[in-house]
Design a protein around this motif. Sequence first.
Motif, mmCIF file in Angstrom:
data_model
loop_
_atom_site.group_PDB
_atom_site.id
_atom_site.type_symbol
_atom_site.label_atom_id
_atom_site.label_comp_id
_atom_site.label_asym_id
_atom_site.label_seq_id
_atom_site.Cartn_x
_atom_site.Cartn_y
_atom_site.Cartn_z
ATOM 1 N N ARG A 102 -7.597 -1.446 1.126
ATOM 2 C CA ARG A 102 -7.197 -2.349 2.213
ATOM 3 C C ARG A 102 -8.288 -3.354 2.509
ATOM 4 N NH1 ARG A 102 -4.344 1.217 6.925
ATOM 5 N NH2 ARG A 102 -6.478 1.382 7.627
ATOM 6 N N GLY B 198 0.598 4.569 4.094
ATOM 7 C CA GLY B 198 1.681 3.635 3.820
ATOM 8 C C GLY B 198 2.842 3.739 4.781
ATOM 9 N N HIS C 142 3.722 -6.682 14.447
ATOM 10 C CA HIS C 142 3.018 -5.512 13.931
ATOM 11 C C HIS C 142 2.557 -4.601 15.070
ATOM 12 C CE1 HIS C 142 2.636 -8.458 10.615
ATOM 13 N NE2 HIS C 142 2.991 -7.384 9.925
ATOM 14 N N GLY D 218 3.554 2.013 7.464
ATOM 15 C CA GLY D 218 4.115 0.699 7.749
ATOM 16 C C GLY D 218 4.918 0.147 6.587
ATOM 17 N N THR D 219 4.421 0.336 5.387
ATOM 18 C CA THR D 219 5.124 -0.142 4.193
ATOM 19 C C THR D 219 6.448 0.586 4.020
ATOM 20 O OG1 THR D 219 3.006 -0.666 3.152
ATOM 21 C CG2 THR D 219 4.917 -0.453 1.695
ATOM 22 N N LEU E 218 7.193 4.254 -3.591
ATOM 23 C CA LEU E 218 7.828 3.700 -2.399
ATOM 24 C C LEU E 218 9.343 3.902 -2.417
ATOM 25 C CD1 LEU E 218 7.601 2.161 0.274
ATOM 26 C CD2 LEU E 218 7.732 0.028 -1.057
ATOM 27 N N ASN F 72 4.506 9.996 -0.126
ATOM 28 C CA ASN F 72 4.588 8.582 -0.490
ATOM 29 C C ASN F 72 3.815 8.339 -1.786
ATOM 30 O OD1 ASN F 72 5.073 5.856 -0.518
ATOM 31 N ND2 ASN F 72 3.547 5.373 1.040
ATOM 32 N N ARG G 222 -6.419 4.024 -1.285
ATOM 33 C CA ARG G 222 -5.611 3.093 -0.486
ATOM 34 C C ARG G 222 -6.410 2.553 0.694
ATOM 35 N NH1 ARG G 222 0.137 6.431 -0.272
ATOM 36 N NH2 ARG G 222 0.714 6.076 -2.451
ATOM 37 N N GLN H 251 8.849 -0.570 6.792
ATOM 38 C CA GLN H 251 9.310 -1.929 6.515
ATOM 39 C C GLN H 251 10.390 -1.920 5.425
ATOM 40 O OE1 GLN H 251 6.209 -4.683 5.405
ATOM 41 N NE2 GLN H 251 7.645 -6.258 4.807
ATOM 42 N N ALA H 252 10.179 -1.148 4.361
ATOM 43 C CA ALA H 252 11.168 -1.068 3.281
ATOM 44 C C ALA H 252 12.459 -0.419 3.780
ATOM 45 C CB ALA H 252 10.591 -0.296 2.101
#
Length: 183
Positions: free
Chosen positions: A136, A15, A50, A17-18, A170, A167, A132, A21-22
């Motif tokens: 995907r 996670g 990306h 990237g997630t 989040l 993680n 996870r 991003q957050a």
Amino acid sequence: MSGDVTVISGPTAVGKGTVVQALRELHPELWVSVSATTRSPRPGEVEGQHYLFVSDEEFDELIASGGLLEWALVHGTDRYGTPAAPVRAAVAAGRRVILEIEVQGARQVKANLPEVRTVFIAPPSWDVLRERLVGRGTETPEQMARRLRTAEDEIAVSREFDHVVVNDDLGTAVGQLVELLGL
């Protein structure tokens, strides 16, 4: 190159990237590097947002010209790297820089820029990481097996990083990063 540079790394499907991003949504003043890769785009990935999707020949030219801050062959199949010029420009402009990169690349950056802060994003458990990755739905069974083998090796070296953030949730993970970065 000196300045406030943070490397965020971790295994596949953790996670990264997630989380980044957050973090960026909370703190849009952060400058996040866009990596170059030789792999094909996944559904929904946007060129320049990306990744910079490049051919093997273009990647070879980036290496030969010194155009990458770091690069690595990941999962034995695809190359990833951080274009150096945009990072140097962001640091020179006084920006707070985030490099979301693979573990091999994180090691290279730390070797070349010992003052960088390194953060390893860890999964709450091996089973969650596997779920996870499977969830995907973007890799073949062979690709998933290769990525999980790489993830085992990466998790084993997490202690090389300055900080480890699990993680599991989040909001909690992003909150820990905000605190680590002094934002």
